[in-house]
Design a protein around this motif. Structure first.
Motif, PDB file in Angstrom:
ATOM      1  N   VAL A  12       0.797  -1.120  -0.324  1.00  0.00           N
ATOM      2  CA  VAL A  12      -0.197  -0.116  -0.099  1.00  0.00           C
ATOM      3  C   VAL A  12       0.897   1.281   0.135  1.00  0.00           C
ATOM      4  O   VAL A  12       2.052   1.117   0.379  1.00  0.00           O
ATOM      5  CB  VAL A  12      -0.828   0.046   1.425  1.00  0.00           C
ATOM      6  N   GLY A  16      -2.184   5.172   3.164  1.00  0.00           N
ATOM      7  CA  GLY A  16      -3.299   4.133   2.767  1.00  0.00           C
ATOM      8  C   GLY A  16      -3.696   3.454   3.731  1.00  0.00           C
ATOM      9  O   GLY A  16      -3.264   3.614   4.902  1.00  0.00           O
ATOM     10  N   SER A  17      -4.706   2.474   3.671  1.00  0.00           N
ATOM     11  CA  SER A  17      -5.281   1.819   4.785  1.00  0.00           C
ATOM     12  C   SER A  17      -5.188   0.254   4.332  1.00  0.00           C
ATOM     13  O   SER A  17      -5.241  -0.138   3.203  1.00  0.00           O
ATOM     14  CB  SER A  17      -6.744   2.085   4.957  1.00  0.00           C
TER      15      SER A  17
END
Length: 118
Positions: A12, A16-17
């Motif tokens: 990622v 981000g997650s």
């Protein structure tokens, strides 16, 4: 025999997650606590977050406000929601279960790799 299966790691971009999951199977008995640890390349394994059977949570200072640990007791599953990820969050993430069945026991997951690119 109790086993943990992790999922949800990946690559990622910074900011981000990701959401990690860890499901337990086998004759668990009663759960005392779930923990998430991580190990960055060349570093020791460190505690990231924990949640007790009573729902008390604890976080490493480096992830407070960004990570959330939760659990689904019916599914014997723990989650780690990771937001605003940073490159320094990169590492292998391990879930850890402390439980009681004929005495206190513990088990580790196999680890899932999280890579955060800058």
């Amino acid at each position: 025999q109790v086993q943990l299966v992790e999922s949800g790691g990946g690559l990622v971009q910074a900011g981000g997650s990701l959401r990690l999951s860890c499901a337990a199977s086998g004759a668990i008995g009663s759960i005392n606590a779930w923990d998430w640890y991580r190990q960055a390349p060349g570093k020791q394994r460190e505690s990231v977050a924990s949640i007790t059977s009573g729902g008390t949570t604890n976080y490493a200072d480096s992830v407070k406000g960004r990570f959330t640990i939760s659990r689904d007791n019916a599914k014997n599953t723990v989650y780690l929601e990771m937001n605003s990820l940073k490159p320094e969050d990169t590492g292998v993430y391990y879930c850890h279960l402390e439980f009681t069945r004929w005495g206190r026991s513990q088990v580790w997951g196999q680890g899932t790799l999280v890579t955060v690119s800058s």
